[in-house]
Motif scaffolding. Sequence first.
Motif, short mmCIF file in Angstrom:
data_model
loop_
_atom_site.label_atom_id
_atom_site.label_comp_id
_atom_site.label_asym_id
_atom_site.label_seq_id
_atom_site.Cartn_x
_atom_site.Cartn_y
_atom_site.Cartn_z
N ASP A 36 0.82 -1.16 0.00
CA ASP A 36 -0.09 0.14 -0.13
C ASP A 36 0.70 1.27 0.00
OD1 ASP A 36 0.99 0.47 2.64
OD2 ASP A 36 -0.98 0.08 3.62
N ASP A 38 1.45 3.52 2.19
CA ASP A 38 2.57 3.89 3.24
C ASP A 38 3.65 2.68 3.06
OD1 ASP A 38 3.36 4.24 5.85
OD2 ASP A 38 2.32 2.81 6.95
N ASP A 85 6.89 -1.63 7.28
CA ASP A 85 5.50 -1.61 7.21
C ASP A 85 4.74 -2.88 7.35
OD1 ASP A 85 3.06 -0.28 7.35
OD2 ASP A 85 2.59 -0.61 5.29
N HIS A 108 4.46 -0.37 12.25
CA HIS A 108 3.77 0.19 13.14
C HIS A 108 2.37 -0.43 13.45
CE1 HIS A 108 0.39 2.08 10.33
NE2 HIS A 108 1.27 1.03 9.57
N HIS A 109 2.54 -1.75 12.95
CA HIS A 109 1.26 -2.51 13.22
C HIS A 109 1.33 -3.20 14.71
CE1 HIS A 109 0.81 -2.53 8.73
NE2 HIS A 109 -0.30 -2.61 9.03
N GLY A 138 4.07 3.36 8.90
CA GLY A 138 5.21 2.58 8.80
C GLY A 138 6.29 3.32 7.80
N ASP A 167 -2.31 5.82 4.95
CA ASP A 167 -2.79 4.90 6.22
C ASP A 167 -4.10 5.65 6.98
OD1 ASP A 167 -1.47 2.79 5.53
OD2 ASP A 167 -0.45 2.72 7.37
#
Length: 498
Positions: A36, A38, A85, A108-109, A138, A167
């Motif tokens: 994606d 990000d 990411d 960042h998940h 991310g 995001d």
Amino acid sequence: MKKDLDRLLEIADSAAGRISDWIEANDPIFLTSHLDADGLTAAGIMASALTRRNTPFHLRIVRQLDQVYLNEIAKDDSQRFIFCDLGSGQLPLIEDALGSSEIVILDHHPPGKEDVPSHIRQVNPHEYGFDATYEISGAGVSYLVARHLGGSNGDLAGLAVVGALGDIQDRGKQHDFVGLNKEIIIEDAIASGVVDRSIDMRIFGRETRPIHIALQYSSDPYIPGISNDPEGALNFLADLGIELREDEQWRTIASLAKEEKRKLNSELVTYMLKHNIPPREAQSLVGVVFTMVQEEKGSYLRDARMFSTLLNSTGRSNQGGIGVAICMGDRKNMLRKAETILKEYREQLALGLQWLTDDPEAIQKLQLIQTFHAKDRIPDTIVGSIAGMALNARILDWSKPVIAFVYSRDGRVKVSGRTIRRIVEAGADLGKAMKEASAEIGSGSEGGGHNIAAGATIPRGQEDQFLKIIQRILRKQLGRMKEVTSQPEESANEETIK
Ligand SMILES: [Mn+2]
């Protein structure tokens, strides 16, 4: 957990130190990132930082990190891996497949509970008390590391702005950033002279497109009877008495006189309220816009939100390499290719929306959710975007999360969940729900993501079971929720167009 910025920056610094060691030892580096916007900007940031240090690297853009992919890269010559990411949610898989290789994860998940062994350096703001679902992306995490990789990487913060918008992290008042995006990313981007922040109409192409075209392309907010409706847009503007041309040239929203712009805005808001758009949505027409000031006026890259849409379309069309090339500075062939991809991608989104509009019976309403199954009708990479747009366009009911299915290219079923902020505020967390439900379905299933947008992959034939489990989990999550109704938002002290 209390927010600990010092420790986050310390760990980012130490990850940069590890990558610098690889660079100095001439170790080949293998970079993997998400498809994606990000993920592509995160890849663009790291790839630029490595290129500026004259370091060769491999790059792969993937939809998800799974066993098959990890086993494949385990055989590669390079045994130095950077994941951008993604990675935090797949730590056990990574450990299994890559053994004792040296690894840096910039994600960042929400991470799992596992201990991180010392050969893996993970930079994830969740571990230091930040909610990186909306505070930093991310790309932002990658930037925190990249700025320690060379003296003059401040300009890469511009890409981190684009990634955060991809995001949907513009969740502050008037679609501004909050948290680390606001305190670090946008500050650095402005200080480096790559981004400008201002208040304006949040309509794509306000600098580049004829006014009626810009309005017609507006999907966030969605304007019924004007979005996706050329005639509706023209009629609306004719009623307002706004001249569309000046000296044979199409005028743009940016070129309108102050009074005209104010009138256009207030009439649009009135129109939307009349068409039952909640005040919060209608007022979201005006808000914070981010301009990539070094990009040409008229370019798709000039508006940071448009930039992220363009990147996203390359990734979702399985051509993320083109997006990364643009992030790294290509403004010729790759940009032209991406523009073509975006056009085709838009057409596919429009077709998907058209299907849901023409065939309302395709949408099944259950007690807590609504669902549709696209089967082979649309590409598996865009079903989430269609679900999100259909929510915006109110083709779907705002009050229930949507769980959408499509047959995936690997013979399984791709699941996408989308909802709106109000439902999240009421307690729903689709990322957790997808993760738990996939675990319960068992082998051949995986899922996760953000509270507002999440995904899963499950075996064919398990769709009904999955819906049942998701509803059970949501019922628990929303336990204290009575009813979600649209309520007007306060709008005091908002900045207005200058
Ligand atoms: Mn992301």
